[in-house]
Design a protein around this motif. Structure first.
Motif, mmCIF file in Angstrom:
data_model
loop_
_atom_site.group_PDB
_atom_site.id
_atom_site.type_symbol
_atom_site.label_atom_id
_atom_site.label_comp_id
_atom_site.label_asym_id
_atom_site.label_seq_id
_atom_site.Cartn_x
_atom_site.Cartn_y
_atom_site.Cartn_z
ATOM 1 N N ASN A 1 -1.669 -8.461 -9.136
ATOM 2 C CA ASN A 1 -2.866 -8.213 -9.927
ATOM 3 C C ASN A 1 -2.889 -6.719 -10.249
ATOM 4 O O ASN A 1 -3.367 -5.907 -9.453
ATOM 5 N N GLN A 2 -2.331 -6.361 -11.429
ATOM 6 C CA GLN A 2 -2.210 -4.950 -11.813
ATOM 7 C C GLN A 2 -3.577 -4.273 -11.890
ATOM 8 O O GLN A 2 -3.747 -3.144 -11.444
ATOM 9 N N ALA A 3 -4.572 -4.962 -12.442
ATOM 10 C CA ALA A 3 -5.899 -4.380 -12.636
ATOM 11 C C ALA A 3 -6.552 -4.013 -11.302
ATOM 12 O O ALA A 3 -7.162 -2.958 -11.172
ATOM 13 N N ALA A 4 -6.396 -4.888 -10.311
ATOM 14 C CA ALA A 4 -7.015 -4.653 -9.004
ATOM 15 C C ALA A 4 -6.101 -3.857 -8.070
ATOM 16 O O ALA A 4 -6.482 -3.545 -6.946
ATOM 17 N N LYS A 5 -4.889 -3.558 -8.539
ATOM 18 C CA LYS A 5 -3.902 -2.846 -7.707
ATOM 19 C C LYS A 5 -3.690 -3.596 -6.390
ATOM 20 O O LYS A 5 -3.767 -3.050 -5.299
ATOM 21 N N LYS A 6 -3.441 -4.907 -6.531
ATOM 22 C CA LYS A 6 -3.315 -5.763 -5.360
ATOM 23 C C LYS A 6 -2.207 -6.786 -5.568
ATOM 24 O O LYS A 6 -2.028 -7.285 -6.666
ATOM 25 N N VAL A 7 -1.488 -7.066 -4.505
ATOM 26 C CA VAL A 7 -0.516 -8.152 -4.515
ATOM 27 C C VAL A 7 -1.062 -9.220 -3.575
ATOM 28 O O VAL A 7 -1.334 -8.946 -2.404
ATOM 29 N N ASP A 8 -1.289 -10.417 -4.105
ATOM 30 C CA ASP A 8 -1.778 -11.535 -3.307
ATOM 31 C C ASP A 8 -0.592 -12.386 -2.894
ATOM 32 O O ASP A 8 0.157 -12.867 -3.750
ATOM 33 N N MET A 9 -0.447 -12.568 -1.602
ATOM 34 C CA MET A 9 0.634 -13.382 -1.082
ATOM 35 C C MET A 9 0.012 -14.441 -0.187
ATOM 36 O O MET A 9 -0.960 -14.157 0.516
ATOM 37 N N LYS A 10 0.554 -15.637 -0.254
ATOM 38 C CA LYS A 10 0.075 -16.710 0.615
ATOM 39 C C LYS A 10 1.291 -17.317 1.287
ATOM 40 O O LYS A 10 2.289 -17.595 0.623
ATOM 41 N N SER B 1 9.800 -4.322 -7.178
ATOM 42 C CA SER B 1 10.410 -3.415 -8.155
ATOM 43 C C SER B 1 9.548 -3.282 -9.412
ATOM 44 O O SER B 1 9.784 -2.397 -10.238
ATOM 45 N N SER B 2 8.538 -4.131 -9.561
ATOM 46 C CA SER B 2 7.730 -4.107 -10.781
ATOM 47 C C SER B 2 6.409 -3.351 -10.619
ATOM 48 O O SER B 2 5.626 -3.283 -11.555
ATOM 49 N N ILE B 3 6.162 -2.798 -9.418
ATOM 50 C CA ILE B 3 4.892 -2.098 -9.187
ATOM 51 C C ILE B 3 5.123 -0.728 -8.546
ATOM 52 O O ILE B 3 6.202 -0.453 -8.030
ATOM 53 N N ASP B 4 4.083 0.100 -8.559
ATOM 54 C CA ASP B 4 4.088 1.367 -7.839
ATOM 55 C C ASP B 4 3.332 1.098 -6.539
ATOM 56 O O ASP B 4 2.115 1.257 -6.458
ATOM 57 N N ALA B 5 4.075 0.667 -5.514
ATOM 58 C CA ALA B 5 3.465 0.115 -4.299
ATOM 59 C C ALA B 5 2.507 1.065 -3.588
ATOM 60 O O ALA B 5 1.541 0.613 -2.980
ATOM 61 N N LYS B 6 2.735 2.361 -3.682
ATOM 62 C CA LYS B 6 1.861 3.268 -2.920
ATOM 63 C C LYS B 6 0.415 3.247 -3.423
ATOM 64 O O LYS B 6 -0.478 3.718 -2.742
ATOM 65 N N THR B 7 0.197 2.655 -4.603
ATOM 66 C CA THR B 7 -1.174 2.531 -5.113
ATOM 67 C C THR B 7 -1.703 1.101 -4.951
ATOM 68 O O THR B 7 -2.789 0.790 -5.407
ATOM 69 N N PHE B 8 -0.920 0.237 -4.316
ATOM 70 C CA PHE B 8 -1.279 -1.179 -4.181
ATOM 71 C C PHE B 8 -1.587 -1.563 -2.738
ATOM 72 O O PHE B 8 -1.049 -0.994 -1.799
ATOM 73 N N THR B 9 -2.431 -2.586 -2.605
ATOM 74 C CA THR B 9 -2.679 -3.231 -1.321
ATOM 75 C C THR B 9 -1.973 -4.574 -1.362
ATOM 76 O O THR B 9 -2.039 -5.287 -2.357
ATOM 77 N N PHE C 1 8.380 -7.476 7.407
ATOM 78 C CA PHE C 1 7.461 -6.366 7.656
ATOM 79 C C PHE C 1 8.148 -5.025 7.412
ATOM 80 O O PHE C 1 7.539 -4.101 6.888
ATOM 81 N N ALA C 2 9.419 -4.932 7.801
ATOM 82 C CA ALA C 2 10.177 -3.700 7.538
ATOM 83 C C ALA C 2 10.267 -3.492 6.028
ATOM 84 O O ALA C 2 10.161 -2.363 5.531
ATOM 85 N N GLY C 3 10.414 -4.595 5.280
ATOM 86 C CA GLY C 3 10.431 -4.523 3.819
ATOM 87 C C GLY C 3 9.106 -4.040 3.257
ATOM 88 O O GLY C 3 9.062 -3.225 2.337
ATOM 89 N N TYR C 4 7.994 -4.534 3.832
ATOM 90 C CA TYR C 4 6.674 -4.096 3.369
ATOM 91 C C TYR C 4 6.528 -2.593 3.597
ATOM 92 O O TYR C 4 6.010 -1.865 2.757
ATOM 93 N N LYS C 5 7.004 -2.138 4.776
ATOM 94 C CA LYS C 5 6.913 -0.715 5.103
ATOM 95 C C LYS C 5 7.756 0.093 4.116
ATOM 96 O O LYS C 5 7.315 1.111 3.589
ATOM 97 N N GLU C 6 8.978 -0.377 3.883
ATOM 98 C CA GLU C 6 9.907 0.305 2.967
ATOM 99 C C GLU C 6 9.340 0.357 1.544
ATOM 100 O O GLU C 6 9.483 1.351 0.845
ATOM 101 N N THR C 7 8.695 -0.724 1.128
ATOM 102 C CA THR C 7 8.099 -0.765 -0.204
ATOM 103 C C THR C 7 7.010 0.296 -0.329
ATOM 104 O O THR C 7 6.814 0.861 -1.396
ATOM 105 N N GLY C 8 6.307 0.561 0.777
ATOM 106 C CA GLY C 8 5.337 1.653 0.799
ATOM 107 C C GLY C 8 3.940 1.307 0.330
ATOM 108 O O GLY C 8 3.258 2.136 -0.266
ATOM 109 N N PHE C 9 3.500 0.083 0.608
ATOM 110 C CA PHE C 9 2.137 -0.297 0.213
ATOM 111 C C PHE C 9 1.118 0.643 0.834
ATOM 112 O O PHE C 9 1.282 1.101 1.963
ATOM 113 N N GLN C 10 0.051 0.889 0.079
ATOM 114 C CA GLN C 10 -1.052 1.713 0.558
ATOM 115 C C GLN C 10 -1.638 1.091 1.839
ATOM 116 O O GLN C 10 -1.914 1.768 2.803
ATOM 117 N N LYS C 11 -1.794 -0.242 1.801
ATOM 118 C CA LYS C 11 -2.329 -0.963 2.953
ATOM 119 C C LYS C 11 -1.813 -2.394 2.903
ATOM 120 O O LYS C 11 -1.579 -2.939 1.842
#
Length: 116
Positions: A11-20, A42-50, A73-83
């Motif tokens: 969700n680009q507008a909300a700066k959020k990736v929803d995963m289930k 690869s399609s987002i700027d993860a440091k601005t996303f939750t 989880f190591a991948g999530y860390k590497e991607t660099g999500f804000q939270k």
């Protein structure tokens, strides 16, 4: 073909990736997840996303699944999500402990576990 035990939506507008995630992943499911996750990352700027992960339909994790989860989880860390937020139900105390432990072991410090 059976439905995949996961979904990933950006969700680009909300700066959020929803995963289930639900059930248990087969080795093929895990390979597909890694591929789809990499494509999304690869399609987002993860440091601005939750990253918000709904784990309410997830099964308890066996030893093999925990190793795969640690890799994710190591991948999530590497991607660099804000939270990274994990959503669980009140009945999932064991899963809550598993998620917290695996996150700690993977060095993923930006997590929050929320009960809904």
């Amino acid at each position: 073909m059976a439905q995949a035990p996961y979904s990933i939506q950006t969700n680009q507008a909300a700066k959020k990736v929803d995963m289930k995630v639900s059930g248990t992943f087969t080795p093929q499911d895990y390979q597909n997840f890694v591929r789809d996750y990499a494509k999304m990352a690869s399609s987002i700027d993860a440091k601005t996303f939750t990253l918000e992960v709904d784990c309410r339909d997830m099964d308890l994790l066996g030893t093999e699944e925990i190793d795969k989860l640690k890799g994710s989880f190591a991948g999530y860390k590497e991607t660099g999500f804000q939270k990274v937020v994990f959503i669980i139900s009140a009945a999932q105390m064991i899963i809550k402990m598993q998620l917290a432990r695996v996150a700690r072991e993977a060095g993923l410090n930006t997590i929050e576990i929320v009960t809904k």
